[in-house]
Design a protein around this motif. Structure first.
Motif, PDB file in Angstrom:
ATOM      1  N   CYS A   1       0.852  -1.195   0.000  1.00 52.88           N
ATOM      2  CA  CYS A   1       0.000   0.000   0.000  1.00 52.88           C
ATOM      3  C   CYS A   1       0.892   1.250   0.000  1.00 52.88           C
ATOM      4  CB  CYS A   1      -0.881  -0.028   1.245  1.00 52.88           C
ATOM      5  SG  CYS A   1      -1.798   1.484   1.527  1.00 52.88           S
ATOM      6  N   LEU A   2       0.586   2.219  -0.850  1.00 53.07           N
ATOM      7  CA  LEU A   2       1.378   3.445  -0.938  1.00 53.07           C
ATOM      8  C   LEU A   2       1.287   4.286   0.336  1.00 53.07           C
ATOM      9  CD1 LEU A   2       0.699   4.726  -4.573  1.00 53.07           C
ATOM     10  CD2 LEU A   2       2.742   3.597  -3.691  1.00 53.07           C
ATOM     11  N   TYR A   3       0.238   4.070   1.113  1.00 53.21           N
ATOM     12  CA  TYR A   3       0.090   4.855   2.340  1.00 53.21           C
ATOM     13  C   TYR A   3       0.653   4.146   3.572  1.00 53.21           C
ATOM     14  CZ  TYR A   3      -1.768   7.896   5.912  1.00 53.21           C
ATOM     15  OH  TYR A   3      -1.871   8.738   6.971  1.00 53.21           O
ATOM     16  N   CYS A   4       0.142   2.935   3.873  1.00 49.97           N
ATOM     17  CA  CYS A   4       0.555   2.272   5.131  1.00 49.97           C
ATOM     18  C   CYS A   4       1.647   1.223   4.938  1.00 49.97           C
ATOM     19  CB  CYS A   4      -0.660   1.657   5.814  1.00 49.97           C
ATOM     20  SG  CYS A   4      -1.285   0.209   4.950  1.00 49.97           S
ATOM     21  N   GLN A   5       2.005   0.965   3.685  1.00 46.65           N
ATOM     22  CA  GLN A   5       3.072   0.002   3.350  1.00 46.65           C
ATOM     23  C   GLN A   5       2.720  -1.452   3.640  1.00 46.65           C
ATOM     24  OE1 GLN A   5       5.308   1.588   1.654  1.00 46.65           O
ATOM     25  NE2 GLN A   5       4.643   3.582   2.401  1.00 46.65           N
TER      26      GLN A   5
ATOM     27  N   LYS B   1      -3.347   0.006  -5.583  1.00 44.61           N
ATOM     28  CA  LYS B   1      -2.239   0.772  -4.993  1.00 44.61           C
ATOM     29  C   LYS B   1      -2.407   0.972  -3.491  1.00 44.61           C
ATOM     30  CE  LYS B   1      -1.256   3.451  -9.146  1.00 44.61           C
ATOM     31  NZ  LYS B   1      -1.755   4.649  -9.820  1.00 44.61           N
ATOM     32  N   PHE B   2      -3.639   0.757  -3.031  1.00 43.12           N
ATOM     33  CA  PHE B   2      -3.929   0.968  -1.603  1.00 43.12           C
ATOM     34  C   PHE B   2      -4.693  -0.222  -1.071  1.00 43.12           C
ATOM     35  CE2 PHE B   2      -3.859   4.981  -3.858  1.00 43.12           C
ATOM     36  CZ  PHE B   2      -2.935   5.710  -3.116  1.00 43.12           C
ATOM     37  N   CYS B   3      -4.584  -0.444   0.242  1.00 46.59           N
ATOM     38  CA  CYS B   3      -5.322  -1.588   0.779  1.00 46.59           C
ATOM     39  C   CYS B   3      -6.807  -1.290   0.917  1.00 46.59           C
ATOM     40  CB  CYS B   3      -4.712  -2.095   2.081  1.00 46.59           C
ATOM     41  SG  CYS B   3      -4.170  -0.878   3.221  1.00 46.59           S
ATOM     42  N   ASP B   4      -7.153  -0.015   1.150  1.00 47.97           N
ATOM     43  CA  ASP B   4      -8.577   0.320   1.221  1.00 47.97           C
ATOM     44  C   ASP B   4      -8.792   1.812   0.937  1.00 47.97           C
ATOM     45  OD1 ASP B   4      -7.767   1.637   3.507  1.00 47.97           O
ATOM     46  OD2 ASP B   4      -8.446   0.058   4.862  1.00 47.97           O
ATOM     47  N   ASP B   5     -10.046   2.236   0.998  1.00 53.08           N
ATOM     48  CA  ASP B   5     -10.390   3.637   0.692  1.00 53.08           C
ATOM     49  C   ASP B   5      -9.799   4.607   1.713  1.00 53.08           C
ATOM     50  OD1 ASP B   5     -11.694   2.950  -1.572  1.00 53.08           O
ATOM     51  OD2 ASP B   5     -13.700   2.918  -0.673  1.00 53.08           O
ATOM     52  N   HIS B   6      -9.698   4.133   2.956  1.00 53.73           N
ATOM     53  CA  HIS B   6      -9.122   4.993   3.990  1.00 53.73           C
ATOM     54  C   HIS B   6      -7.678   5.360   3.623  1.00 53.73           C
ATOM     55  CE1 HIS B   6      -7.928   6.633   7.829  1.00 53.73           C
ATOM     56  NE2 HIS B   6      -6.880   5.815   7.793  1.00 53.73           N
TER      57      HIS B   6
END
Ligand code: ZN
Length: 119
Positions: A6-10, A20-25
């Motif tokens: 995930c680009l945000y939480c890795q 690219k992300f695990c979820d909408d959050h």
């Protein structure tokens, strides 16, 4: 199969490989972070441009004057930042003028010609 994070939480992303992300959050947190950075850069530049304009405007007291001469040092001591300008124009005199909105400067050695745009 290539593993993705995930680009945000890795965290490792499960499921489709094009995600690219695990979820909408995580997606919205990531985008907010990017926009926050961009907005703060824009604010910094906006602030500098408006301050520059205010400094230049301060040199004019008569409505009929369109140019005044000031020394380079004076304008810098007032906090004028030369790297920030909105556009460049060539005056009737052939000089290059660096504008901050409707006020501009023409560098002339250790002096500066401050120009008020004619309406
Ligand atoms: Zn995530």
């Amino acid at each position: 199969m290539k593993e993705r994070n995930c680009l945000y939480c890795q965290e490792k992303i499960l499921g489709r490989t094009d995600k690219k992300f695990c979820d909408d959050h995580c997606r919205s947190s990531y985008n907010n972070q990017l926009n926050g950075f961009t907005n703060s850069k824009i604010r910094t530049v906006d602030h500098a441009l408006k301050k520059n304009r205010r400094i230049l405007m301060g040199f004019f007291n008569s409505k009929n004057e369109y140019t005044v001469l000031v020394i380079d040092r004076k304008i810098q001591e007032m906090g004028f930042l030369f790297q920030f300008h909105t556009h460049i124009d060539i005056l009737e005199s052939g000089e290059t003028c660096f504008y901050c909105y409707d006020y501009g400067i023409v560098p002339l050695g250790n002096k500066i010609k401050v120009v008020k745009a004619k309406v």
